[in-house]
Design a protein around this motif. Structure first.
Motif, mmCIF file in Angstrom:
data_model
loop_
_atom_site.group_PDB
_atom_site.id
_atom_site.type_symbol
_atom_site.label_atom_id
_atom_site.label_comp_id
_atom_site.label_asym_id
_atom_site.label_seq_id
_atom_site.Cartn_x
_atom_site.Cartn_y
_atom_site.Cartn_z
ATOM 1 N N VAL A 180 0.830 -1.205 0.000
ATOM 2 C CA VAL A 180 0.000 0.000 0.000
ATOM 3 C C VAL A 180 0.866 1.257 0.000
ATOM 4 C CG1 VAL A 180 -1.689 1.337 1.330
ATOM 5 C CG2 VAL A 180 -1.967 -1.142 1.095
ATOM 6 N N VAL A 181 1.931 1.245 0.800
ATOM 7 C CA VAL A 181 2.843 2.395 0.844
ATOM 8 C C VAL A 181 3.417 2.681 -0.543
ATOM 9 C CG1 VAL A 181 5.100 3.177 1.665
ATOM 10 C CG2 VAL A 181 3.460 2.228 3.278
ATOM 11 N N ASP A 182 3.865 1.639 -1.223
ATOM 12 C CA ASP A 182 4.455 1.812 -2.552
ATOM 13 C C ASP A 182 3.442 2.379 -3.548
ATOM 14 O OD1 ASP A 182 6.918 0.913 -1.729
ATOM 15 O OD2 ASP A 182 6.558 -1.165 -2.328
ATOM 16 N N MET A 215 3.949 5.372 11.319
ATOM 17 C CA MET A 215 4.930 6.369 10.897
ATOM 18 C C MET A 215 4.776 7.686 11.651
ATOM 19 S SD MET A 215 4.779 5.701 6.752
ATOM 20 C CE MET A 215 6.273 6.615 6.358
ATOM 21 N N THR A 216 3.718 7.774 12.477
ATOM 22 C CA THR A 216 3.362 9.013 13.179
ATOM 23 C C THR A 216 3.330 10.197 12.218
ATOM 24 O OG1 THR A 216 5.638 9.511 13.883
ATOM 25 C CG2 THR A 216 4.272 8.209 15.390
ATOM 26 N N LEU A 217 2.693 9.972 11.072
ATOM 27 C CA LEU A 217 2.498 11.019 10.076
ATOM 28 C C LEU A 217 1.017 11.355 9.996
ATOM 29 C CD1 LEU A 217 4.901 9.784 7.237
ATOM 30 C CD2 LEU A 217 5.342 11.506 8.986
ATOM 31 N N ASN A 218 0.697 12.404 9.235
ATOM 32 C CA ASN A 218 -0.678 12.894 9.192
ATOM 33 C C ASN A 218 -1.366 12.738 7.839
ATOM 34 O OD1 ASN A 218 -0.312 13.844 11.854
ATOM 35 N ND2 ASN A 218 0.612 15.727 11.086
ATOM 36 N N THR A 219 -0.602 12.689 6.752
ATOM 37 C CA THR A 219 -1.208 12.701 5.431
ATOM 38 C C THR A 219 -0.552 11.688 4.502
ATOM 39 O OG1 THR A 219 0.298 14.348 4.469
ATOM 40 C CG2 THR A 219 -1.618 15.179 5.694
ATOM 41 N N ARG A 220 -1.266 11.375 3.417
ATOM 42 C CA ARG A 220 -0.736 10.479 2.388
ATOM 43 C C ARG A 220 0.480 11.106 1.704
ATOM 44 N NH1 ARG A 220 -5.046 6.926 0.430
ATOM 45 N NH2 ARG A 220 -4.053 6.930 -1.617
ATOM 46 N N LEU A 221 0.467 12.428 1.570
ATOM 47 C CA LEU A 221 1.600 13.107 0.939
ATOM 48 C C LEU A 221 2.881 12.894 1.733
ATOM 49 C CD1 LEU A 221 0.014 16.510 -0.190
ATOM 50 C CD2 LEU A 221 0.645 14.554 -1.624
ATOM 51 N N GLN A 222 2.750 12.855 3.053
ATOM 52 C CA GLN A 222 3.922 12.612 3.890
ATOM 53 C C GLN A 222 4.438 11.187 3.708
ATOM 54 O OE1 GLN A 222 2.114 13.810 7.638
ATOM 55 N NE2 GLN A 222 3.471 15.576 7.752
ATOM 56 N N ILE A 223 3.509 10.239 3.503
ATOM 57 C CA ILE A 223 3.925 8.860 3.228
ATOM 58 C C ILE A 223 4.736 8.821 1.935
ATOM 59 C CG2 ILE A 223 3.141 6.529 2.655
ATOM 60 C CD1 ILE A 223 0.688 7.012 4.388
ATOM 61 N N ALA A 224 4.208 9.483 0.902
ATOM 62 C CA ALA A 224 4.898 9.513 -0.391
ATOM 63 C C ALA A 224 6.267 10.171 -0.259
ATOM 64 C CB ALA A 224 4.050 10.258 -1.416
ATOM 65 N N ALA A 225 6.333 11.250 0.529
ATOM 66 C CA ALA A 225 7.607 11.942 0.727
ATOM 67 C C ALA A 225 8.614 11.035 1.413
ATOM 68 C CB ALA A 225 7.390 13.212 1.548
ATOM 69 N N PHE A 226 8.134 10.269 2.383
ATOM 70 C CA PHE A 226 9.005 9.327 3.091
ATOM 71 C C PHE A 226 9.583 8.291 2.134
ATOM 72 C CE2 PHE A 226 9.514 5.184 5.083
ATOM 73 C CZ PHE A 226 10.363 5.469 6.146
ATOM 74 N N VAL A 227 8.710 7.723 1.297
ATOM 75 C CA VAL A 227 9.148 6.688 0.357
ATOM 76 C C VAL A 227 10.163 7.262 -0.628
ATOM 77 C CG1 VAL A 227 8.416 5.129 -1.484
ATOM 78 C CG2 VAL A 227 7.019 5.389 0.567
ATOM 79 N N ASN A 228 9.906 8.469 -1.107
ATOM 80 C CA ASN A 228 10.823 9.089 -2.065
ATOM 81 C C ASN A 228 12.190 9.362 -1.443
ATOM 82 O OD1 ASN A 228 8.936 9.079 -4.134
ATOM 83 N ND2 ASN A 228 8.096 11.076 -3.544
ATOM 84 N N LYS A 229 12.176 9.752 -0.162
ATOM 85 C CA LYS A 229 13.445 9.992 0.527
ATOM 86 C C LYS A 229 14.216 8.698 0.735
ATOM 87 C CE LYS A 229 13.226 14.450 1.280
ATOM 88 N NZ LYS A 229 14.221 15.384 0.714
ATOM 89 N N GLU A 230 13.447 7.628 1.044
ATOM 90 C CA GLU A 230 14.073 6.342 1.333
ATOM 91 C C GLU A 230 14.413 5.564 0.077
ATOM 92 O OE1 GLU A 230 14.611 4.332 4.400
ATOM 93 O OE2 GLU A 230 14.857 6.374 5.103
ATOM 94 N N GLY A 231 13.779 5.946 -1.039
ATOM 95 C CA GLY A 231 13.994 5.202 -2.276
ATOM 96 C C GLY A 231 13.205 3.919 -2.317
ATOM 97 N N GLY A 232 12.024 3.917 -1.622
ATOM 98 C CA GLY A 232 11.173 2.724 -1.580
ATOM 99 C C GLY A 232 11.261 2.062 -0.236
ATOM 100 N N THR A 233 10.223 1.215 0.074
ATOM 101 C CA THR A 233 10.210 0.520 1.353
ATOM 102 C C THR A 233 10.900 -0.822 1.246
ATOM 103 O OG1 THR A 233 8.060 -0.442 0.824
ATOM 104 C CG2 THR A 233 8.081 1.627 2.067
#
Length: 233
Positions: A180-182, A215-233
């Motif tokens: 789902v994150v991806d 992830m203690t985040l608030n929005t889907r955009l933050q999830i996407a930002a996390f994945v982009n920073k990490e280069g995927g889960t």
């Protein structure tokens, strides 16, 4: 009927017996933590706790029924709104408080339309839990200050903006949650994710709630930002 925020004090009653609480939360550690917090307070008694609502049928056999139900809005194995309808049918006098990380406006509208009495943020201070439950038990409607983020969430958001990485291996995702994150990172909606994974839309929504919580985040955009920073889960 007056709508109050969790920062306001609940109306005092001259005499009040313990407020009977049914707790439905599928995160075991959070469930036990909330129950312990309430049981330590003189005004509350947790009469049952459950991961998915099975306690409802057990309670019907007892003389003491709950005054308030604390219902997790992101249940993994059940549709929380459908369970809410069942609760109202089985326990018509009960008042229901939804628990969530950061509920969006759609969630709030759906919950209110379904007859809910209040919201509580899972990362709220213990005083907010106490005042919210007391207020709802006394017949008030309570909404959370949804525009106020927790300090921890602000720290993570700032870290993402500054390019600091959060270790992916520190987050215990399930296999499905990683999928789902991806897909969120690819910009898919809940319906599109459901179609892609061949699962129900409400199941996707539950996964999103659980992911945000972990992830203690608030929005889907933050999830996407996390994945982009990490280069995927």
């Amino acid at each position: 009927m007056v709508i109050r925020t969790t920062t306001e004090t609940a109306k005092e009653k001259k005499t009040m017996s313990k407020i009977q609480v049914l707790l439905i939360e599928d995160n075991r550690f959070l469930r036990e933590g909330i129950a312990a917090m309430l049981d330590d307070h003189d005004d509350f008694q947790v009469v049952a706790r459950s991961a998915d609502g099975d306690a409802v049928h057990q309670l019907k056999k007892k003389d003491s029924l709950p005054d308030v139900v604390l219902l997790d809005m992101g249940l993994e194995k059940a549709d929380s709104l459908e369970l809410m309808t069942l609760l109202q049918h089985e326990l018509p006098t009960v008042k229901i408080i939804a628990m969530d990380i950061i509920p969006d406006h759609i969630d709030i509208v759906e919950f209110v339309k379904a007859g809910g009495s209040g919201f509580i943020l899972k990362n709220a201070a213990s005083e907010d839990w106490i005042t919210t439950i007391k207020a709802v038990a006394s017949g008030e409607k309570v909404l959370p200050p949804i525009l106020t983020h927790s300090l921890f969430s602000q720290i993570i958001e700032l870290a993402l903006k500054n390019g600091k990485q959060i270790p992916a291996d520190s987050i215990n995702f399930t296999f499905r949650e990683r999928q789902v994150v991806d897909l969120i990172a690819k910009g898919m909606s809940n319906k599109e994710i459901a179609a892609s994974l061949n699962i129900a839309t409400f199941t996707v929504k539950s996964h999103v709630h659980n992911i945000l919580e972990k992830m203690t985040l608030n929005t889907r955009l933050q999830i996407a930002a996390f994945v982009n920073k990490e280069g995927g889960t």
